[in-house]
Design a protein around this motif. Structure first.
Motif, PDB file in Angstrom:
ATOM      1  N   GLN A  44       0.754  -1.316   0.011  1.00  0.00           N
ATOM      2  CA  GLN A  44      -0.050  -0.161   0.046  1.00  0.00           C
ATOM      3  C   GLN A  44       0.953   1.185   0.052  1.00  0.00           C
ATOM      4  O   GLN A  44       0.537   2.170  -0.737  1.00  0.00           O
ATOM      5  CB  GLN A  44      -1.018   0.033   1.246  1.00  0.00           C
ATOM      6  CG  GLN A  44      -2.013   0.853   1.146  1.00  0.00           C
ATOM      7  CD  GLN A  44      -3.234   0.495   0.108  1.00  0.00           C
ATOM      8  OE1 GLN A  44      -3.775  -0.649   0.263  1.00  0.00           O
ATOM      9  NE2 GLN A  44      -3.229   1.169  -1.133  1.00  0.00           N
ATOM     10  N   ILE A  45       2.046   1.319   0.888  1.00  0.00           N
ATOM     11  CA  ILE A  45       2.789   2.354   0.901  1.00  0.00           C
ATOM     12  C   ILE A  45       3.601   2.483  -0.345  1.00  0.00           C
ATOM     13  O   ILE A  45       3.704   3.585  -1.035  1.00  0.00           O
ATOM     14  CB  ILE A  45       3.717   2.149   2.055  1.00  0.00           C
ATOM     15  CG1 ILE A  45       3.055   2.487   3.272  1.00  0.00           C
ATOM     16  CG2 ILE A  45       4.786   3.376   1.744  1.00  0.00           C
ATOM     17  CD1 ILE A  45       3.823   2.080   4.575  1.00  0.00           C
ATOM     18  N   ILE A  46       3.915   1.454  -0.917  1.00  0.00           N
ATOM     19  CA  ILE A  46       4.587   1.543  -2.127  1.00  0.00           C
ATOM     20  C   ILE A  46       3.905   2.120  -3.498  1.00  0.00           C
ATOM     21  O   ILE A  46       4.427   2.852  -4.378  1.00  0.00           O
ATOM     22  CB  ILE A  46       5.405   0.173  -2.663  1.00  0.00           C
ATOM     23  CG1 ILE A  46       6.616  -0.244  -1.752  1.00  0.00           C
ATOM     24  CG2 ILE A  46       6.055   0.248  -4.074  1.00  0.00           C
ATOM     25  CD1 ILE A  46       7.057  -1.592  -1.949  1.00  0.00           C
ATOM     26  N   THR A  47       2.612   1.508  -3.346  1.00  0.00           N
ATOM     27  CA  THR A  47       1.484   2.109  -4.347  1.00  0.00           C
ATOM     28  C   THR A  47       1.361   3.606  -4.245  1.00  0.00           C
ATOM     29  O   THR A  47       1.630   4.417  -5.280  1.00  0.00           O
ATOM     30  CB  THR A  47       0.201   1.338  -4.280  1.00  0.00           C
ATOM     31  OG1 THR A  47       0.350  -0.200  -4.526  1.00  0.00           O
ATOM     32  CG2 THR A  47      -0.668   1.805  -5.118  1.00  0.00           C
ATOM     33  N   GLY A  48       1.221   3.985  -3.152  1.00  0.00           N
ATOM     34  CA  GLY A  48       1.114   5.530  -2.837  1.00  0.00           C
ATOM     35  C   GLY A  48       2.222   6.273  -3.341  1.00  0.00           C
ATOM     36  O   GLY A  48       2.120   7.292  -4.062  1.00  0.00           O
ATOM     37  N   VAL A  49       3.190   5.830  -2.882  1.00  0.00           N
ATOM     38  CA  VAL A  49       4.506   6.793  -3.382  1.00  0.00           C
ATOM     39  C   VAL A  49       4.691   6.780  -4.879  1.00  0.00           C
ATOM     40  O   VAL A  49       4.966   7.668  -5.592  1.00  0.00           O
ATOM     41  CB  VAL A  49       5.790   6.181  -2.710  1.00  0.00           C
ATOM     42  CG1 VAL A  49       6.973   6.689  -3.448  1.00  0.00           C
ATOM     43  CG2 VAL A  49       5.763   6.281  -1.120  1.00  0.00           C
ATOM     44  N   ALA A  50       4.278   5.454  -5.502  1.00  0.00           N
ATOM     45  CA  ALA A  50       4.514   5.495  -7.082  1.00  0.00           C
ATOM     46  C   ALA A  50       3.358   6.184  -7.515  1.00  0.00           C
ATOM     47  O   ALA A  50       3.626   7.213  -8.472  1.00  0.00           O
ATOM     48  CB  ALA A  50       4.269   4.197  -7.445  1.00  0.00           C
ATOM     49  N   VAL A  51       2.280   6.441  -7.081  1.00  0.00           N
ATOM     50  CA  VAL A  51       1.032   7.147  -7.599  1.00  0.00           C
ATOM     51  C   VAL A  51       1.430   8.467  -7.619  1.00  0.00           C
ATOM     52  O   VAL A  51       1.395   9.398  -8.298  1.00  0.00           O
ATOM     53  CB  VAL A  51      -0.088   6.797  -7.237  1.00  0.00           C
ATOM     54  CG1 VAL A  51      -1.227   7.695  -7.452  1.00  0.00           C
ATOM     55  CG2 VAL A  51      -0.548   5.508  -7.657  1.00  0.00           C
ATOM     56  N   ALA A  52       1.745   9.063  -6.390  1.00  0.00           N
ATOM     57  CA  ALA A  52       1.918  10.398  -5.821  1.00  0.00           C
ATOM     58  C   ALA A  52       3.257  10.873  -6.931  1.00  0.00           C
ATOM     59  O   ALA A  52       3.224  12.241  -7.397  1.00  0.00           O
ATOM     60  CB  ALA A  52       2.531  10.584  -4.462  1.00  0.00           C
ATOM     61  N   LEU A  53       4.149  10.112  -6.983  1.00  0.00           N
ATOM     62  CA  LEU A  53       5.302  10.799  -7.817  1.00  0.00           C
ATOM     63  C   LEU A  53       5.066  10.879  -9.276  1.00  0.00           C
ATOM     64  O   LEU A  53       5.504  11.751  -9.985  1.00  0.00           O
ATOM     65  CB  LEU A  53       6.630   9.910  -7.685  1.00  0.00           C
ATOM     66  CG  LEU A  53       7.378   9.753  -6.283  1.00  0.00           C
ATOM     67  CD1 LEU A  53       8.359   8.593  -6.284  1.00  0.00           C
ATOM     68  CD2 LEU A  53       7.995  11.029  -6.099  1.00  0.00           C
ATOM     69  N   LEU A  54       4.190   9.843  -9.874  1.00  0.00           N
ATOM     70  CA  LEU A  54       4.099   9.884 -11.098  1.00  0.00           C
ATOM     71  C   LEU A  54       2.872  11.115 -11.591  1.00  0.00           C
ATOM     72  O   LEU A  54       3.049  11.810 -12.315  1.00  0.00           O
ATOM     73  CB  LEU A  54       3.105   8.582 -11.426  1.00  0.00           C
ATOM     74  CG  LEU A  54       2.761   8.332 -13.137  1.00  0.00           C
ATOM     75  CD1 LEU A  54       4.070   8.400 -13.973  1.00  0.00           C
ATOM     76  CD2 LEU A  54       2.097   7.203 -13.372  1.00  0.00           C
ATOM     77  N   ALA A  55       1.986  11.240 -10.281  1.00  0.00           N
ATOM     78  CA  ALA A  55       1.133  12.418 -10.548  1.00  0.00           C
ATOM     79  C   ALA A  55       1.692  13.934 -10.371  1.00  0.00           C
ATOM     80  O   ALA A  55       1.265  14.650 -11.154  1.00  0.00           O
ATOM     81  CB  ALA A  55      -0.135  12.397  -9.665  1.00  0.00           C
ATOM     82  N   GLY A  56       2.613  13.868  -9.218  1.00  0.00           N
ATOM     83  CA  GLY A  56       3.161  15.207  -9.070  1.00  0.00           C
ATOM     84  C   GLY A  56       4.143  15.629  -9.991  1.00  0.00           C
ATOM     85  O   GLY A  56       4.503  17.047  -9.755  1.00  0.00           O
ATOM     86  N   LEU A  57       4.968  14.824 -10.550  1.00  0.00           N
ATOM     87  CA  LEU A  57       6.199  15.062 -11.378  1.00  0.00           C
ATOM     88  C   LEU A  57       6.080  15.099 -12.669  1.00  0.00           C
ATOM     89  O   LEU A  57       6.955  15.401 -13.369  1.00  0.00           O
ATOM     90  CB  LEU A  57       7.396  14.356 -10.642  1.00  0.00           C
ATOM     91  CG  LEU A  57       7.690  14.436  -9.309  1.00  0.00           C
ATOM     92  CD1 LEU A  57       8.804  13.587  -8.862  1.00  0.00           C
ATOM     93  CD2 LEU A  57       8.045  16.094  -8.777  1.00  0.00           C
ATOM     94  N   THR A  58       5.154  14.278 -13.176  1.00  0.00           N
ATOM     95  CA  THR A  58       4.887  14.090 -14.685  1.00  0.00           C
ATOM     96  C   THR A  58       3.758  14.603 -15.382  1.00  0.00           C
ATOM     97  O   THR A  58       2.812  14.803 -14.392  1.00  0.00           O
ATOM     98  CB  THR A  58       5.416  12.716 -15.094  1.00  0.00           C
ATOM     99  OG1 THR A  58       4.241  11.867 -14.583  1.00  0.00           O
ATOM    100  CG2 THR A  58       6.369  11.919 -14.401  1.00  0.00           C
ATOM    101  N   ASP A  59       3.628  14.609 -16.760  1.00  0.00           N
ATOM    102  CA  ASP A  59       2.426  15.015 -17.217  1.00  0.00           C
ATOM    103  C   ASP A  59       1.746  13.854 -17.798  1.00  0.00           C
ATOM    104  O   ASP A  59       1.974  12.993 -18.837  1.00  0.00           O
ATOM    105  CB  ASP A  59       2.694  15.801 -18.764  1.00  0.00           C
ATOM    106  CG  ASP A  59       1.458  16.198 -19.444  1.00  0.00           C
ATOM    107  OD1 ASP A  59       0.618  16.270 -18.838  1.00  0.00           O
ATOM    108  OD2 ASP A  59       1.558  16.495 -20.638  1.00  0.00           O
ATOM    109  N   VAL A  60       0.819  13.271 -16.665  1.00  0.00           N
ATOM    110  CA  VAL A  60       0.366  12.117 -16.779  1.00  0.00           C
ATOM    111  C   VAL A  60      -0.918  12.037 -17.890  1.00  0.00           C
ATOM    112  O   VAL A  60      -1.498  11.038 -18.289  1.00  0.00           O
ATOM    113  CB  VAL A  60      -0.298  11.536 -15.334  1.00  0.00           C
ATOM    114  CG1 VAL A  60       0.823  11.316 -14.784  1.00  0.00           C
ATOM    115  CG2 VAL A  60      -1.158  12.324 -14.942  1.00  0.00           C
ATOM    116  N   GLY A  61      -1.500  13.262 -18.298  1.00  0.00           N
ATOM    117  CA  GLY A  61      -2.582  13.376 -19.197  1.00  0.00           C
ATOM    118  C   GLY A  61      -2.595  12.546 -20.533  1.00  0.00           C
ATOM    119  O   GLY A  61      -3.459  12.071 -21.137  1.00  0.00           O
TER     120      GLY A  61
END
Length: 502
Positions: free
Chosen positions: A381-398
């Protein structure tokens, strides 16, 4: 052949009772219904119907929602039969492992990771953007990005992902209760919008209900942005008419995706044989009624041509057109509440798929350890949260939005086929819910979902194939050799080769 080895249902059920690798059953029918509404009713209810009406179907967009709901219901029936028969974590991954073999199970698990990871990241990104818009309504100027060491960081995703990751670590039922509060708020806002919008409805806006067909201007020139079907057949993109209605149904179908995520929680459901089918179908019924209600009000308030002329049509477009600008503020709050619960359910679903795959040894088994007190997969759960937060916060996921759709649909196709396979292989199994008219309806479900996949762009298909290639590399480099089932099979083979004692 080892690539097609299947994991018995009895072994899957036994794994759900393993010490330190099992989840706590706390969810009831109501929790599952709320979870389904929570993940399906997001920002899309305020925008996807407007896009489909303006660009493809006109007033018949309400019929497009009905067609999409039927298509979704066919796939969800297959999920319900499996989930009530094999009530363990993993959803389509687990179902495929029991029927079509380890390689296809890995592929579908990998697709589910793609679906939920990209969906959670995209929606967390939008959550941060809409939070800033809500702040603007209150007169607060709070930017949605910060400049840290030369990087543009979206801070909103880090906040919302951290909150729900913490709640999910503390317990699934606690998260479900918090999610229920946000779900009730957003459903209340949707109902409010429907009721208020009904006062602006004019009957003449529904005519013609299905606008006459016409070719789409300039849609087939770009190889990468046209659908794979158009690329293969040379067919021109359709606008309005019957084919426009079908294209609209393809678009709004994606407003229903997410119900497969509910099935990932099967191992945490009390009395899953009864509660899972009821919860899944109850949630789908509520969502369908809400979508149809919004689409009828939307196309009754303004002519569909008004929506077609808008650069980014939404429900707010219709309210502004009739002079009810204040409704845009209410809709912004509704979108924020809607996105909040979607993120929670996706984080839950992603962690449960990874949990099931790691418990089977296809990913490191150390990840599938659950806490003694709350029996939640804390590490994953923690690894998942970190991965999602980094992907959303630092990249253009659109740019990855359509990857959500192709990952979901590929799972729908395989689950629909797997229902027929399991009926043949294990007719003796007790099934609390059975898909009627099998194998006709499951096959129809697979065909319809494959058709929707063909309506995705060629660029999406290329990215999907690259993702699959990466997944196959990981499987052959790690998963196949560390598979618990593979190790058991090799141990059994060694024992079988030993000479019997004299």
């Amino acid at each position: 052949m080892s690539l097609w080895r299947t994991k018995s249902i009895e072994d899957s059920l036994a794994d759900s009772h393993l010490e330190h690798r099992s989840l706590k059953r706390t969810l009831g029918t109501w929790d599952l219904m709320v979870m389904g509404v929570a993940v399906a009713v997001g920002a899309g209810i305020f925008s996807v119907g407007a896009r489909a009406a303006g660009d493809y179907a006109g007033p018949s967009v309400s019929l497009a929602f009905v067609l999409a709901a039927i298509t979704c219901a066919l796939a969800i029936m297959c999920y319900a039969e499996f989930a009530s028969t094999i009530p363990v974590a993993g959803s389509a991954y687990t179902f495929t492992y029991a029927t079509l073999g380890e390689l296809l199970a890995w592929i579908i698990g990998w697709d589910l990771i793609l679906e939920m990871l990209t969906a959670a990241a995209v929606i967390a990104k939008y959550w941060g953007i809409y939070l800033s818009l809500v702040f603007e309504l209150w007169g607060w100027n709070v930017p949605d990005t910060l400049n840290l060491l030369g990087l543009q960081v979206s801070w909103g995703p880090f906040v919302i992902v951290a909150v729900f990751t913490t709640l999910l670590v503390l317990g699934t039922q606690l998260s479900a209760r918090v999610g229920a509060v946000f779900t009730i708020i957003k459903v209340a806002i949707v109902l409010f919008v429907i009721v208020v919008g009904a006062f602006f409805v004019k009957a003449e806006n529904y005519s013609p209900f299905i606008p006459p067909a016409r070719p789409t201007e300039g849609g087939s020139g770009d190889v990468w942005t046209q659908s794979l079907f158009s690329f293969m057949t040379g067919a021109a993109p359709a606008q309005y008419g019957v084919f426009g209605l079908l294209a609209g149904a393809s678009l709004v179908f994606f407003a229903f995706i997410g119900f497969d995520v509910v099935a990932t929680s099967a191992e945490e459901v009390k009395d899953p044989q009864k509660n899972l089918p009821r919860g899944i179908f109850g949630g789908l019924a509520i969502v369908t009624v809400l979508y149809i209600g919004v689409s009828l009000v939307l196309t009754g308030m303004v002519p569909y041509t008004t929506l077609a002329e808008a650069e980014d049509p939404s429900l707010a477009t219709a309210f502004v057109a009739v002079g009810a600008d204040w409704a845009a503020q209410v809709i912004s709050v509704g979108i924020l509440a809607g996105l909040t619960t979607v993120i929670m359910v996706l984080l839950l679903g992603l962690a449960r798929v990874l949990f099931a795959m790691s418990r089977d040894g296809l990913l490191p088994r150390s990840l599938s350890v659950t806490s003694d007190k709350r029996r939640t997969p804390v590490r994953i759960q923690i690894i998942t949260g970190v991965a999602v937060a980094l992907l959303a916060g630092l990249t253009d996921v659109g740019v990855l939005e359509e990857m959500i759709n192709i990952g979901t649909l590929s799972a729908f196709v395989l689950v629909s086929i797997a229902v027929v396979v399991l009926r043949k292989k294990r007719p003796d199994l007790k099934r609390a819910f059975r898909v009627p008219w099998s194998p006709f309806l499951p096959i129809l479900s697979a065909v319809l979902c494959l058709w929707l996949m063909l309506n995705l762009t060629t660029l999406t298909w290329v990215r999907f194939l690259v993702w699959l290639a990466l997944g196959l590399i990981i499987y052959f480099a790690y998963g196949r050799r560390h598979s618990v089932l593979g190790q058991q099979n090799r141990a059994d083979a060694v024992i079988a080769q030993k000479p019997a004692p004299e």
